[in-house]
Design an enzyme around this catalytic site. Structure first.
Site, PDB file in Angstrom:
ATOM      1  N   GLU A  65       0.826  -1.212   0.000  1.00 34.09           N
ATOM      2  CA  GLU A  65       0.000   0.000   0.000  1.00 34.09           C
ATOM      3  C   GLU A  65       0.856   1.257   0.000  1.00 34.09           C
ATOM      4  O   GLU A  65       0.523   2.244  -0.653  1.00 34.09           O
ATOM      5  CB  GLU A  65      -0.973   0.032   1.179  1.00 34.09           C
ATOM      6  CG  GLU A  65      -1.861   1.250   1.131  1.00 34.09           C
ATOM      7  CD  GLU A  65      -3.253   1.059   1.701  1.00 34.09           C
ATOM      8  OE1 GLU A  65      -4.021   2.036   1.665  1.00 34.09           O
ATOM      9  OE2 GLU A  65      -3.577  -0.043   2.172  1.00 34.09           O
ATOM     10  N   THR A  66       1.969   1.219   0.690  1.00 29.57           N
ATOM     11  CA  THR A  66       2.863   2.377   0.719  1.00 29.57           C
ATOM     12  C   THR A  66       3.407   2.675  -0.670  1.00 29.57           C
ATOM     13  O   THR A  66       3.357   3.821  -1.141  1.00 29.57           O
ATOM     14  CB  THR A  66       4.013   2.132   1.711  1.00 29.57           C
ATOM     15  OG1 THR A  66       3.467   1.946   3.019  1.00 29.57           O
ATOM     16  CG2 THR A  66       5.000   3.282   1.722  1.00 29.57           C
TER      17      THR A  66
END
Length: 123
Positions: free
Chosen positions: A48-49
């Site tokens: 997600e980062t």
């Protein structure tokens, strides 16, 4: 920008950043579950980062990217070393951006395949 964030606490390092592709790595140590294996949630955080950073670059100045859907398939795990994630843009529109993220170990073995969709909004 990432100081005192979850990415910072997880030890994520960025190696390449563009709207089309983001590459980063994360240590296994400190990101394991009780059995000594890389925690699946840690892989999801890395995915997600990286995808969110790509989406934010794609969105451009004065806009933000917020994750609205993520999935992750864990193929194998790691016990040591570093894992590397490569986020590749699949779709880059005005309101949505989608990235596929492949996470591998130091031997190049695929550990996780993830897909992230971010909504792009004005800041």
């Amino acid at each position: 920008m990432h100081k005192n964030t979850l990415a910072d606490r997880m030890g994520i390092e960025f190696l390449e950043v563009s709207a089309e592709r983001v590459v980063g790595r994360m240590p296994v140590e400190g990101n394991t579950q009780p059995y000594g294996l890389l925690h699946g949630g840690a892989s999801a955080v890395l995915a997600e980062t990286l995808g969110s950073v790509g989406a934010a670059v794609h969105a451009g100045a004065g806009r933000i990217a917020v994750g609205i859907e993520i999935n992750a398939t864990h193929h194998r795990s790691a016990r040591e070393g570093w894992v590397t994630g490569v986020a590749t843009r699949l779709h880059g529109g005005r309101t949505l951006a989608t990235y596929e993220i492949e996470i591998t170990d130091e031997q190049g073995r695929r550990l996780c395949t993830s897909r992230l969709t971010c909504m792009l909004r004005d800041a």
